[in-house]
Design a protein around this motif. Structure first.
Motif, PDB file in Angstrom:
ATOM      1  N   ARG A 111       1.326  -1.525   0.037  1.00 26.67           N
ATOM      2  CA  ARG A 111      -0.054   0.355  -0.298  1.00 26.67           C
ATOM      3  C   ARG A 111       0.639   1.555  -0.181  1.00 26.67           C
ATOM      4  NH1 ARG A 111      -4.510  -1.220   3.828  1.00 26.67           N
ATOM      5  NH2 ARG A 111      -5.514  -2.422   3.055  1.00 26.67           N
ATOM      6  N   SER A 112       1.835   1.722   0.373  1.00 21.90           N
ATOM      7  CA  SER A 112       2.226   2.798   1.014  1.00 21.90           C
ATOM      8  C   SER A 112       3.134   2.924  -0.983  1.00 21.90           C
ATOM      9  CB  SER A 112       3.618   3.130   2.006  1.00 21.90           C
ATOM     10  OG  SER A 112       4.227   1.188   1.943  1.00 21.90           O
ATOM     11  N   GLN A 116       2.413   6.627  -2.449  1.00 21.77           N
ATOM     12  CA  GLN A 116       3.845   7.352  -3.242  1.00 21.77           C
ATOM     13  C   GLN A 116       3.627   7.274  -4.589  1.00 21.77           C
ATOM     14  OE1 GLN A 116       7.372   5.613  -1.266  1.00 21.77           O
ATOM     15  NE2 GLN A 116       8.688   7.802  -2.283  1.00 21.77           N
TER      16      GLN A 116
END
Length: 167
Positions: A111-112, A116
């Motif tokens: 997810r991160s 980003q």
């Protein structure tokens, strides 16, 4: 590119073009433009040849320009985005690197990483598109760019979290 992945990308190309041209064209918020078509370039496979990515980005941008009567603005920005994509992917490459055949999705990269990546790509797109459209820099330009970025980013992220690609 496998046949399944090829079919998914053709469907995504048509879906994003029609969604942008037939739905988001008519969303009128005065300052805010909602752009979801960069999603196509964001989700192209990593191994796609640069020339093919540039041609596909140009074709989609030209299609969006046809719907929005923007005379090549989106074609130019989409080609620039496709050109910047390998650089952005290299900058945010995971410490373990990319695996051959890996998709740019939340399932394979987390997810991160996808948040980003989407933020960087959509930010680059919005800055280029807004600058080319307005040809000036002011507080109104900055507000328009930021508001359009936030709304477009949320729509693109929502698409990435709702639809899951299985190959």
């Amino acid at each position: 590119m496998s046949n399944n992945l090829f079919g998914i990308n053709i469907f995504r190309f048509i879906f994003v073009l029609l969604l942008q041209g037939l739905l988001f064209k008519y969303v009128d918020f005065k300052l805010i433009d909602i752009y979801i078509h960069p999603l196509f370039v964001l989700l192209l496979p990593l191994e796609i040849p640069m020339v093919l990515a540039l041609v596909l980005a140009f074709a989609l941008g030209l299609g969006v320009d046809t719907f929005l009567n923007s005379f090549g603005l989106h074609a130019a920005v989409m080609v620039a985005l496709a050109f910047l994509r390998p650089l952005i992917c290299a900058i945010i490459e995971p410490s373990s690197g990319y695996e051959p055949g890996q998709l740019l999705s939340k399932e394979s990269l987390g997810r991160s990483w996808i948040i980003q990546y989407t933020a960087l790509m959509m930010g680059a797109y919005m800055i280029m598109a807004t600058l080319l459209e307005d040809l000036s820099f002011s507080w109104l330009w900055l507000a328009r760019c930021l508001l359009s970025f936030v709304i477009s980013f949320l729509f693109v992220l929502l698409y990435q979290f709702i639809f899951r690609v299985k190959v």
